[in-house]
Design a protein around this motif. Structure first.
Motif, PDB file in Angstrom:
ATOM      1  N   ILE A  95       0.849  -1.188   0.000  1.00 39.29           N
ATOM      2  CA  ILE A  95       0.000   0.000   0.000  1.00 39.29           C
ATOM      3  C   ILE A  95       0.884   1.238   0.000  1.00 39.29           C
ATOM      4  O   ILE A  95       1.613   1.500   0.956  1.00 39.29           O
ATOM      5  N   ARG A  96       0.824   1.938  -1.110  1.00 40.31           N
ATOM      6  CA  ARG A  96       1.619   3.148  -1.222  1.00 40.31           C
ATOM      7  C   ARG A  96       0.935   4.284  -0.468  1.00 40.31           C
ATOM      8  O   ARG A  96      -0.290   4.411  -0.502  1.00 40.31           O
ATOM      9  N   MET A  97       1.726   5.083   0.220  1.00 39.56           N
ATOM     10  CA  MET A  97       1.170   6.258   0.898  1.00 39.56           C
ATOM     11  C   MET A  97       1.486   7.488   0.054  1.00 39.56           C
ATOM     12  O   MET A  97       2.645   7.676  -0.343  1.00 39.56           O
ATOM     13  N   LEU A  98       0.480   8.296  -0.210  1.00 40.06           N
ATOM     14  CA  LEU A  98       0.685   9.512  -1.005  1.00 40.06           C
ATOM     15  C   LEU A  98       1.090  10.620  -0.033  1.00 40.06           C
ATOM     16  O   LEU A  98       0.287  11.474   0.356  1.00 40.06           O
ATOM     17  N   LEU A  99       2.344  10.568   0.381  1.00 41.45           N
ATOM     18  CA  LEU A  99       2.794  11.434   1.471  1.00 41.45           C
ATOM     19  C   LEU A  99       2.779  12.911   1.107  1.00 41.45           C
ATOM     20  O   LEU A  99       2.546  13.755   1.972  1.00 41.45           O
ATOM     21  N   GLU A 100       2.989  13.229  -0.172  1.00 40.04           N
ATOM     22  CA  GLU A 100       2.960  14.638  -0.582  1.00 40.04           C
ATOM     23  C   GLU A 100       1.634  15.258  -0.150  1.00 40.04           C
ATOM     24  O   GLU A 100       1.580  16.361   0.372  1.00 40.04           O
ATOM     25  N   LYS A 101       0.571  14.512  -0.419  1.00 35.35           N
ATOM     26  CA  LYS A 101      -0.770  14.993  -0.106  1.00 35.35           C
ATOM     27  C   LYS A 101      -1.010  14.965   1.411  1.00 35.35           C
ATOM     28  O   LYS A 101      -1.522  15.908   2.000  1.00 35.35           O
ATOM     29  N   TRP A 102      -0.619  13.878   2.024  1.00 35.41           N
ATOM     30  CA  TRP A 102      -0.819  13.704   3.470  1.00 35.41           C
ATOM     31  C   TRP A 102      -0.096  14.797   4.254  1.00 35.41           C
ATOM     32  O   TRP A 102      -0.637  15.385   5.184  1.00 35.41           O
ATOM     33  N   ASP A 103       1.131  15.084   3.849  1.00 35.38           N
ATOM     34  CA  ASP A 103       1.951  16.057   4.578  1.00 35.38           C
ATOM     35  C   ASP A 103       1.373  17.466   4.491  1.00 35.38           C
ATOM     36  O   ASP A 103       1.717  18.325   5.297  1.00 35.38           O
ATOM     37  N   ARG A 104       0.514  17.697   3.500  1.00 35.79           N
ATOM     38  CA  ARG A 104      -0.089  19.027   3.343  1.00 35.79           C
ATOM     39  C   ARG A 104      -1.444  19.123   4.044  1.00 35.79           C
ATOM     40  O   ARG A 104      -2.075  20.163   4.033  1.00 35.79           O
ATOM     41  N   SER A 105      -1.917  18.001   4.609  1.00 32.46           N
ATOM     42  CA  SER A 105      -3.230  18.080   5.265  1.00 32.46           C
ATOM     43  C   SER A 105      -3.037  18.458   6.734  1.00 32.46           C
ATOM     44  O   SER A 105      -2.005  18.168   7.340  1.00 32.46           O
ATOM     45  N   SER A 106      -4.050  19.123   7.281  1.00 32.68           N
ATOM     46  CA  SER A 106      -3.911  19.667   8.645  1.00 32.68           C
ATOM     47  C   SER A 106      -3.880  18.536   9.669  1.00 32.68           C
ATOM     48  O   SER A 106      -4.333  17.409   9.401  1.00 32.68           O
ATOM     49  N   LEU A 107      -3.393  18.867  10.844  1.00 31.40           N
ATOM     50  CA  LEU A 107      -3.369  17.881  11.927  1.00 31.40           C
ATOM     51  C   LEU A 107      -4.784  17.373  12.197  1.00 31.40           C
ATOM     52  O   LEU A 107      -5.011  16.170  12.373  1.00 31.40           O
ATOM     53  N   ASP A 108      -5.744  18.287  12.183  1.00 32.26           N
ATOM     54  CA  ASP A 108      -7.134  17.892  12.443  1.00 32.26           C
ATOM     55  C   ASP A 108      -7.622  16.903  11.383  1.00 32.26           C
ATOM     56  O   ASP A 108      -8.212  15.873  11.705  1.00 32.26           O
ATOM     57  N   GLU A 109      -7.329  17.211  10.119  1.00 32.24           N
ATOM     58  CA  GLU A 109      -7.741  16.319   9.030  1.00 32.24           C
ATOM     59  C   GLU A 109      -7.057  14.950   9.176  1.00 32.24           C
ATOM     60  O   GLU A 109      -7.690  13.907   9.007  1.00 32.24           O
ATOM     61  N   GLN A 110      -5.775  14.965   9.497  1.00 30.73           N
ATOM     62  CA  GLN A 110      -5.058  13.686   9.664  1.00 30.73           C
ATOM     63  C   GLN A 110      -5.712  12.862  10.783  1.00 30.73           C
ATOM     64  O   GLN A 110      -5.945  11.662  10.627  1.00 30.73           O
ATOM     65  N   GLN A 111      -6.000  13.522  11.894  1.00 27.07           N
ATOM     66  CA  GLN A 111      -6.552  12.800  13.049  1.00 27.07           C
ATOM     67  C   GLN A 111      -7.960  12.295  12.758  1.00 27.07           C
ATOM     68  O   GLN A 111      -8.323  11.190  13.137  1.00 27.07           O
ATOM     69  N   ARG A 112      -8.745  13.089  12.054  1.00 28.98           N
ATOM     70  CA  ARG A 112     -10.116  12.667  11.726  1.00 28.98           C
ATOM     71  C   ARG A 112     -10.100  11.554  10.672  1.00 28.98           C
ATOM     72  O   ARG A 112     -11.018  10.754  10.596  1.00 28.98           O
ATOM     73  N   THR A 113      -9.063  11.529   9.862  1.00 32.07           N
ATOM     74  CA  THR A 113      -8.946  10.466   8.849  1.00 32.07           C
ATOM     75  C   THR A 113      -8.660   9.124   9.536  1.00 32.07           C
ATOM     76  O   THR A 113      -9.242   8.098   9.184  1.00 32.07           O
ATOM     77  N   ILE A 114      -7.766   9.146  10.518  1.00 32.13           N
ATOM     78  CA  ILE A 114      -7.442   7.905  11.224  1.00 32.13           C
ATOM     79  C   ILE A 114      -8.477   7.617  12.323  1.00 32.13           C
ATOM     80  O   ILE A 114      -8.855   6.458  12.537  1.00 32.13           O
ATOM     81  N   GLY A 115      -8.921   8.664  13.025  1.00 31.19           N
ATOM     82  CA  GLY A 115      -9.833   8.456  14.153  1.00 31.19           C
ATOM     83  C   GLY A 115      -9.087   8.424  15.473  1.00 31.19           C
ATOM     84  O   GLY A 115      -9.646   8.064  16.504  1.00 31.19           O
ATOM     85  N   ARG A 116      -7.815   8.747  15.425  1.00 29.66           N
ATOM     86  CA  ARG A 116      -6.971   8.785  16.632  1.00 29.66           C
ATOM     87  C   ARG A 116      -6.138  10.054  16.622  1.00 29.66           C
ATOM     88  O   ARG A 116      -5.961  10.685  15.588  1.00 29.66           O
ATOM     89  N   LEU A 117      -5.590  10.384  17.803  1.00 29.80           N
ATOM     90  CA  LEU A 117      -4.742  11.562  17.930  1.00 29.80           C
ATOM     91  C   LEU A 117      -3.327  11.189  17.535  1.00 29.80           C
ATOM     92  O   LEU A 117      -2.837  10.101  17.874  1.00 29.80           O
ATOM     93  N   LYS A 118      -2.669  12.095  16.818  1.00 34.03           N
ATOM     94  CA  LYS A 118      -1.378  11.736  16.229  1.00 34.03           C
ATOM     95  C   LYS A 118      -0.314  11.463  17.290  1.00 34.03           C
ATOM     96  O   LYS A 118       0.404  10.473  17.217  1.00 34.03           O
ATOM     97  N   TYR A 119      -0.200  12.347  18.265  1.00 33.19           N
ATOM     98  CA  TYR A 119       0.960  12.236  19.148  1.00 33.19           C
ATOM     99  C   TYR A 119       0.773  11.169  20.226  1.00 33.19           C
ATOM    100  O   TYR A 119       1.661  10.360  20.468  1.00 33.19           O
ATOM    101  N   SER A 120      -0.405  11.153  20.864  1.00 36.76           N
ATOM    102  CA  SER A 120      -0.611  10.192  21.956  1.00 36.76           C
ATOM    103  C   SER A 120      -1.085   8.843  21.444  1.00 36.76           C
ATOM    104  O   SER A 120      -0.913   7.825  22.106  1.00 36.76           O
ATOM    105  N   GLY A 121      -1.718   8.818  20.294  1.00 36.01           N
ATOM    106  CA  GLY A 121      -2.318   7.579  19.803  1.00 36.01           C
ATOM    107  C   GLY A 121      -3.695   7.308  20.396  1.00 36.01           C
ATOM    108  O   GLY A 121      -4.342   6.321  20.070  1.00 36.01           O
TER     109      GLY A 121
END
Ligand code: HEM
Length: 353
Positions: free
Chosen positions: A205-231
């Protein structure tokens, strides 16, 4: 991780069995940190072991073998007379929406998965097993991975994947015998030759990091459903807090958003089905438009992919917010027979000798 898929070119069933006997003997040497076969000083023939791991020690090498559907049937039909032994869970995976699978990174009749603390040791194992296979099987594709994601024991700190999120928080713990028996090991449902074995699905599974790296912390967390730093799950405090999929916020919206990866993948969303995830990160350099070709070698073990991986992935392919940031580029499924007792060989129970 050094994972290799092979195509069989063996003329008959006896030659396949000979290969599996030879692989077993080689594997038992490799897993003990010895050369694949005894070394001698014969100057006239190639060395029995290629030599790159001499002095590296065993580095906790493990070798896992698998049988793809091509062992049981091929374009020319049932070439090895094993068709009637094909286990029904060994399905050819259906196409999932969004798949962009490269045939050159998919399929295979045999699998060798080498894992070690030292990449040289894992490489050496695959290199030498490929050499032992000469004349009976040829390499079809291989994939190197590093930094296992997916903790499988609470003793491990949960590792992070290349998107920066802890990966493997809610995984089956391999020490949980009841969960392993319920979800991973093949039991009396058989077939007999697969008892104590499991089925592995591999997805590159390739990760499209260019796109991911440009998305906000909130968007990243809502995409996964978890908080980035604490998990921690959204709405929770600590990494191992229960993911509360029923919780609603003040305006009545789900706290863990619809389409969040953990919501769509959760057992409670998937009829209680669980899989043992044991993924690795990969870094295959740069593609032809200058983007990093990196991602997750998703490796998961289960009792029956028809009941587990396939429906879970079907749901993810349809609903997972992560789809915007990933692309499945390789796929394979193998039956992994049970471990080998002293004196036995990989697949002995299938070949019946
Ligand atoms: C590049 C692709 C993927 C990424 C980056 C990713 C990442 C994550 C992360 C960060 C978590 C939360 C931590 C955890 O509980 O492990 C998670 C959970 C999970 N993922 Fe994935 N994942 C990917 C693909 C998949 C696929 C293909 C499947 C199955 C078909 C899957 C199944 C699961 C499951 C079952 C959970 C646990 C959900 C729960 O019970 O809370 N993931 N994943």
């Amino acid at each position: 991780l050094n994972l290799a898929a092979f195509d069989l070119v063996a003329a008959d069933r006896g030659q396949v069995a000979d290969l599996l006997r030879a692989w077993t003997a080689a594997a038992s040497n490799l897993a003990a940190g010895r050369p694949v076969a005894s070394l001698d000083d014969n100057l006239l023939s190639p060395p029995a072991d290629t030599g790159e791991a001499i002095g590296s020690g065993v580095a906790r090498l493990t070798l896992t073998f698998g049988f793809g559907s091509g062992l049981f049937s091929g374009p020319e039909g049932d070439r090895y007379g094993l068709g009637s032994s094909r286990p029904s869970p060994l399905v050819d995976l259906p196409a999932f929406p969004g798949d962009q699978l490269d045939p050159a990174r998919s399929g295979g009749d045999l699998l060798v998965q080498a894992c070690a603390d030292d990449p040289l040791v894992a490489f050496h194992a695959v290199h030498n097993l490929a050499r032992v296979a000469r004349g009976a099987a040829v390499l079809r594709w291989s994939q190197v991975g590093f930094g296992r994601t997916s903790s499988v024991s609470r003793r491990d700190q949960t590792p992070r994947n290349l998107m920066g999120f802890k990966d493997g928080t809610n995984n089956i713990q391999t020490g949980d015998d009841a969960a392993m028996a319920a979800h991973v090991w093949v039991g009396v449902e058989g077939p007999t030759w697969m008892r104590g074995g499991t089925y592995v699905v591999v997805r590159r599974i390739r990760m499209l990091l260019e796109k991911w790296d440009r998305s906000s912390l909130d968007e990243q967390q809502r995409t996964i459903g978890r908080l980035k730093y604490s998990g921690a799950p959204i709405g929770g405090q600590q990494e191992h807090d229960t993911v509360d999929l029923g919780a609603l916020d003040a305006s009545g919206h789900p706290v863990v958003p619809t389409g969040a990866h953990v919501r769509e993948a959760a057992p409670s969303t998937n009829g209680g089905e669980r899989i043992l995830r044991r993924g690795y990160s990969f870094d295959d350099g740069v593609d032809d438009v200058g983007e990093q070709d990196v991602g997750l070698v998703f490796v998961c073990f289960q009792q029956d992919p028809r009941r587990q991986f396939v429906p879970i992935q079907r749901r993810l392919a349809a609903n997972d917010g992560l789809n915007e940031y990933i692309r499945h580029t390789g796929s394979a499924v193998f039956a992994v027979p049970a471990g080998v007792a002293p004196g036995g060989w990989v697949g002995q129970s299938l070949f019946g000798t």
